[in-house]
Write a protein that holds these residues in place. Structure first.
Motif, PDB file in Angstrom:
ATOM      1  N   TYR A 155     -18.720 -40.258  49.701  1.00 22.02           N
ATOM      2  CA  TYR A 155     -18.062 -41.292  48.894  1.00 22.02           C
ATOM      3  C   TYR A 155     -17.578 -40.603  47.620  1.00 22.02           C
ATOM      4  CZ  TYR A 155     -20.248 -44.820  51.881  1.00 22.02           C
ATOM      5  OH  TYR A 155     -20.639 -45.589  52.955  1.00 22.02           O
ATOM      6  N   THR A 156     -16.259 -40.499  47.454  1.00 20.97           N
ATOM      7  CA  THR A 156     -15.721 -39.764  46.316  1.00 20.97           C
ATOM      8  C   THR A 156     -14.880 -40.686  45.436  1.00 20.97           C
ATOM      9  OG1 THR A 156     -14.400 -37.845  45.640  1.00 20.97           O
ATOM     10  CG2 THR A 156     -13.784 -38.897  47.739  1.00 20.97           C
ATOM     11  N   TYR A 157     -15.196 -40.694  44.153  1.00 25.91           N
ATOM     12  CA  TYR A 157     -14.550 -41.580  43.179  1.00 25.91           C
ATOM     13  C   TYR A 157     -13.636 -40.780  42.261  1.00 25.91           C
ATOM     14  CZ  TYR A 157     -17.514 -45.654  44.152  1.00 25.91           C
ATOM     15  OH  TYR A 157     -18.135 -46.732  44.740  1.00 25.91           O
ATOM     16  N   GLU A 158     -12.425 -41.293  42.070  1.00 25.27           N
ATOM     17  CA  GLU A 158     -11.473 -40.736  41.110  1.00 25.27           C
ATOM     18  C   GLU A 158     -11.040 -41.853  40.169  1.00 25.27           C
ATOM     19  OE1 GLU A 158      -9.411 -38.885  38.668  1.00 25.27           O
ATOM     20  OE2 GLU A 158     -10.287 -37.652  40.271  1.00 25.27           O
ATOM     21  N   ILE A 159     -11.289 -41.675  38.889  1.00 26.59           N
ATOM     22  CA  ILE A 159     -11.003 -42.734  37.922  1.00 26.59           C
ATOM     23  C   ILE A 159      -9.524 -42.796  37.549  1.00 26.59           C
ATOM     24  CG2 ILE A 159     -11.388 -41.380  35.810  1.00 26.59           C
ATOM     25  CD1 ILE A 159     -13.016 -43.863  34.788  1.00 26.59           C
ATOM     26  N   ASN A 160      -8.796 -41.706  37.754  1.00 27.80           N
ATOM     27  CA  ASN A 160      -7.381 -41.642  37.399  1.00 27.80           C
ATOM     28  C   ASN A 160      -6.537 -42.131  38.569  1.00 27.80           C
ATOM     29  OD1 ASN A 160      -4.822 -41.057  36.488  1.00 27.80           O
ATOM     30  ND2 ASN A 160      -5.073 -38.820  36.535  1.00 27.80           N
ATOM     31  N   ASP A 161      -6.019 -43.353  38.468  1.00 25.60           N
ATOM     32  CA  ASP A 161      -5.264 -43.917  39.590  1.00 25.60           C
ATOM     33  C   ASP A 161      -3.933 -43.199  39.820  1.00 25.60           C
ATOM     34  OD1 ASP A 161      -3.891 -44.862  37.382  1.00 25.60           O
ATOM     35  OD2 ASP A 161      -4.082 -46.984  37.900  1.00 25.60           O
ATOM     36  N   GLU A 162      -3.446 -42.456  38.829  1.00 24.20           N
ATOM     37  CA  GLU A 162      -2.211 -41.703  39.014  1.00 24.20           C
ATOM     38  C   GLU A 162      -2.400 -40.512  39.955  1.00 24.20           C
ATOM     39  OE1 GLU A 162      -0.722 -40.634  35.202  1.00 24.20           O
ATOM     40  OE2 GLU A 162      -0.210 -42.698  34.635  1.00 24.20           O
ATOM     41  N   GLN A 163      -3.654 -40.170  40.241  1.00 21.66           N
ATOM     42  CA  GLN A 163      -3.952 -39.053  41.120  1.00 21.66           C
ATOM     43  C   GLN A 163      -3.846 -39.440  42.603  1.00 21.66           C
ATOM     44  OE1 GLN A 163      -4.666 -35.939  39.790  1.00 21.66           O
ATOM     45  NE2 GLN A 163      -4.432 -35.263  41.910  1.00 21.66           N
ATOM     46  N   GLU A 164      -3.862 -40.738  42.883  1.00 17.75           N
ATOM     47  CA  GLU A 164      -3.979 -41.195  44.268  1.00 17.75           C
ATOM     48  C   GLU A 164      -2.823 -40.744  45.153  1.00 17.75           C
ATOM     49  OE1 GLU A 164      -5.023 -45.213  46.838  1.00 17.75           O
ATOM     50  OE2 GLU A 164      -4.509 -45.401  44.715  1.00 17.75           O
ATOM     51  N   ASP A 165      -1.597 -40.804  44.660  1.00 20.26           N
ATOM     52  CA  ASP A 165      -0.443 -40.474  45.496  1.00 20.26           C
ATOM     53  C   ASP A 165      -0.491 -39.038  45.999  1.00 20.26           C
ATOM     54  OD1 ASP A 165       0.531 -43.007  45.249  1.00 20.26           O
ATOM     55  OD2 ASP A 165       2.046 -42.521  43.732  1.00 20.26           O
ATOM     56  N   PHE A 166      -1.038 -38.137  45.200  1.00 17.79           N
ATOM     57  CA  PHE A 166      -1.175 -36.750  45.643  1.00 17.79           C
ATOM     58  C   PHE A 166      -2.380 -36.578  46.561  1.00 17.79           C
ATOM     59  CE2 PHE A 166      -2.830 -32.483  45.536  1.00 17.79           C
ATOM     60  CZ  PHE A 166      -1.707 -31.670  45.577  1.00 17.79           C
ATOM     61  N   THR A 167      -3.510 -37.147  46.170  1.00 16.20           N
ATOM     62  CA  THR A 167      -4.784 -36.830  46.821  1.00 16.20           C
ATOM     63  C   THR A 167      -4.968 -37.523  48.159  1.00 16.20           C
ATOM     64  OG1 THR A 167      -5.800 -36.464  44.652  1.00 16.20           O
ATOM     65  CG2 THR A 167      -7.287 -36.892  46.506  1.00 16.20           C
ATOM     66  N   ARG A 168      -4.638 -38.792  48.250  1.00 18.16           N
ATOM     67  CA  ARG A 168      -4.944 -39.527  49.482  1.00 18.16           C
ATOM     68  C   ARG A 168      -4.312 -38.899  50.731  1.00 18.16           C
ATOM     69  NH1 ARG A 168      -7.655 -43.954  50.281  1.00 18.16           N
ATOM     70  NH2 ARG A 168      -7.566 -44.617  48.099  1.00 18.16           N
ATOM     71  N   PRO A 169      -3.032 -38.497  50.697  1.00 21.99           N
ATOM     72  CA  PRO A 169      -2.475 -37.873  51.904  1.00 21.99           C
ATOM     73  C   PRO A 169      -3.195 -36.589  52.307  1.00 21.99           C
ATOM     74  CG  PRO A 169      -0.718 -38.565  50.426  1.00 21.99           C
ATOM     75  CD  PRO A 169      -1.993 -38.708  49.661  1.00 21.99           C
ATOM     76  N   TRP A 170      -3.658 -35.814  51.339  1.00 19.38           N
ATOM     77  CA  TRP A 170      -4.371 -34.581  51.665  1.00 19.38           C
ATOM     78  C   TRP A 170      -5.726 -34.883  52.298  1.00 19.38           C
ATOM     79  CZ3 TRP A 170      -2.785 -29.725  52.074  1.00 19.38           C
ATOM     80  CH2 TRP A 170      -1.589 -29.357  51.468  1.00 19.38           C
ATOM     81  N   ILE A 171      -6.416 -35.888  51.788  1.00 18.97           N
ATOM     82  CA  ILE A 171      -7.698 -36.264  52.397  1.00 18.97           C
ATOM     83  C   ILE A 171      -7.471 -36.835  53.789  1.00 18.97           C
ATOM     84  CG2 ILE A 171      -9.604 -37.917  52.261  1.00 18.97           C
ATOM     85  CD1 ILE A 171      -9.674 -37.449  49.253  1.00 18.97           C
ATOM     86  N   GLU A 172      -6.526 -37.735  53.910  1.00 22.11           N
ATOM     87  CA  GLU A 172      -6.286 -38.383  55.199  1.00 22.11           C
ATOM     88  C   GLU A 172      -5.711 -37.420  56.235  1.00 22.11           C
ATOM     89  OE1 GLU A 172      -3.912 -41.819  54.333  1.00 22.11           O
ATOM     90  OE2 GLU A 172      -5.620 -42.947  53.518  1.00 22.11           O
ATOM     91  N   GLY A 173      -5.086 -36.348  55.790  1.00 22.82           N
ATOM     92  CA  GLY A 173      -4.541 -35.365  56.709  1.00 22.82           C
ATOM     93  C   GLY A 173      -5.513 -34.281  57.110  1.00 22.82           C
ATOM     94  N   SER A 174      -6.708 -34.300  56.531  1.00 21.73           N
ATOM     95  CA  SER A 174      -7.688 -33.262  56.834  1.00 21.73           C
ATOM     96  C   SER A 174      -8.414 -33.562  58.139  1.00 21.73           C
ATOM     97  CB  SER A 174      -8.715 -33.149  55.696  1.00 21.73           C
ATOM     98  OG  SER A 174      -9.610 -34.248  55.712  1.00 21.73           O
ATOM     99  N   ALA A 175      -9.039 -32.544  58.701  1.00 23.03           N
ATOM    100  CA  ALA A 175      -9.777 -32.695  59.956  1.00 23.03           C
ATOM    101  C   ALA A 175     -11.066 -33.489  59.777  1.00 23.03           C
ATOM    102  CB  ALA A 175     -10.085 -31.320  60.541  1.00 23.03           C
ATOM    103  N   VAL A 176     -11.482 -33.704  58.512  1.00 24.87           N
ATOM    104  CA  VAL A 176     -12.743 -34.408  58.243  1.00 24.87           C
ATOM    105  C   VAL A 176     -12.499 -35.741  57.552  1.00 24.87           C
ATOM    106  CG1 VAL A 176     -14.201 -32.345  58.227  1.00 24.87           C
ATOM    107  CG2 VAL A 176     -12.999 -33.041  56.122  1.00 24.87           C
ATOM    108  N   SER A 177     -11.309 -36.288  57.695  1.00 25.22           N
ATOM    109  CA  SER A 177     -10.945 -37.514  56.975  1.00 25.22           C
ATOM    110  C   SER A 177     -11.886 -38.676  57.292  1.00 25.22           C
ATOM    111  CB  SER A 177      -9.507 -37.912  57.294  1.00 25.22           C
ATOM    112  OG  SER A 177      -9.332 -38.153  58.684  1.00 25.22           O
ATOM    113  N   GLU A 178     -12.409 -38.729  58.518  1.00 28.47           N
ATOM    114  CA  GLU A 178     -13.295 -39.832  58.906  1.00 28.47           C
ATOM    115  C   GLU A 178     -14.640 -39.770  58.193  1.00 28.47           C
ATOM    116  OE1 GLU A 178     -12.418 -42.447  60.776  1.00 28.47           O
ATOM    117  OE2 GLU A 178     -10.422 -41.541  60.651  1.00 28.47           O
TER     118      GLU A 178
END
Length: 210
Positions: free
Chosen positions: A81-104
Motif C-alpha cells: 500500500y503506497t501513499y503519495e500526498i502530491n496529487d500532481e504526481q499521479e499522471d506520471f506514476t500510475r501508468p508506470w505502476i500499472e504497467g509493471s509486472a507486479v501491478s497486482e
C-alpha cells in the motif's frame, strides 16, 4: 572507477523496466534523484525476501520505483500500500505502476498516509517511510501502532546528505525534521535500530515484540 559504479557492477542487475522508469524520472521530472535507484531498489527487494511481509506500507510513492522493487520480493498474496500526498504526481506514476509486472501487488493511493493509513484497519509487517522529511516524526508516531510487534520500519534519507552534522543547516526545516526523528528514535524503548550509510542514509527499525 567510482565505488558506486563498482557496487552496481557486483550486485544483481537492475531490471530493464526499472532502468527505464529511473531514466524517465530523471528526464521528465525535477529532483529525479529522489527515486530509489538500482542499489537501494535491489536492497529493498532483498529485505522483503528476508522479512517475508504480507502487507507493506510505503509513505511517499514518488514515481513508484521503490514500490515496484518491494513488490518484486513479495509472495503471490503480498501487497504494498503506497501513499503519495502530491496529487500532481499521479499522471506520471500510475501508468508506470500499472504497467509493471507486479501491478497486482501494489495499491497506489493519493492521500496523506499519516491520516489515511490507520483507517485501513490493517496491521502491517513492514513499512518504508520516504515522504516529507519535516513530518518524519509525526509519521513515525502515527504509524508505529499499526506495525506488528517484530515488524520492520525503514526510514530513508536519515543522514540527509550529511546535513545532520553540518551546522550550516541548523535552520533548514527538512534537516531539523530528520534530526528530530533520529534523536527520538535513538531513545525510543519500543524499538531496535541501526543506520546504514547507504546513499543518503537508511535507518532500519524493528518494533520490539510485545
Amino acid at each position: 572507477m567510482k565505488i558506486e559504479d563498482y557496487i552496481r557492477d557486483h550486485i544483481d542487475a537492475e531490471p530493464d523496466y526499472l532502468y527505464r522508469l529511473y531514466r524517465a524520472t530523471n528526464i521528465q521530472l525535477l529532483h529525479g534523484r529522489m527515486a530509489s535507484g538500482h542499489l537501494q531498489g535491489r536492497l529493498l527487494k532483498m529485505l522483503v525476501e528476508m522479512i517475508r511481509p504480507k502487507r507493506i506500507l510505503e509513505v511517499g510513492t514518488f514515481t513508484g520505483y521503490s514500490a515496484i522493487s518491494m513488490a518484486e520480493g513479495l509472495d503471490d498474496d503480498g501487497l504494498v500500500y503506497t501513499y503519495e500526498i502530491n496529487d500532481e504526481q499521479e499522471d506520471f506514476t500510475r501508468p508506470w505502476i500499472e504497467g509493471s509486472a507486479v501491478s497486482e501487488k501494489i495499491r497506489f493511493i493519493i492521500g496523506d498516509a499519516i491520516k489515511e493509513a490507520p483507517k485501513l484497519g490493517i496491521v502491517f509487517d513492514m513499512m518504508f517511510i520516504d515522504g516529507d522529511k519535516r513530518t518524519y516524526l509525526e509519521c513515525y508516531e502515527a504509524l508505529l501502532p499499526i506495525l506488528r510487534p517484530g515488524g520492520f520500519l525503514l526510514a530513508d534519507n536519515t543522514l540527509w546528505d550529511g546535513h545532520v552534522v553540518d551546522h550550516a543547516y541548523d535552520r533548514d526545516q527538512q534537516t531539523v525534521g530528520i534530526e528530530q526523528f533520529n534523536d527520538f528514535v535513538a531513545r525510543d524503548p519500543r524499538v531496535e535500530r541501526v543506520i546504514l550509510p547507504l546513499r543518503d542514509g537508511l535507518t532500519i527499525i524493528r518494533k520490539k515484540p510485545a
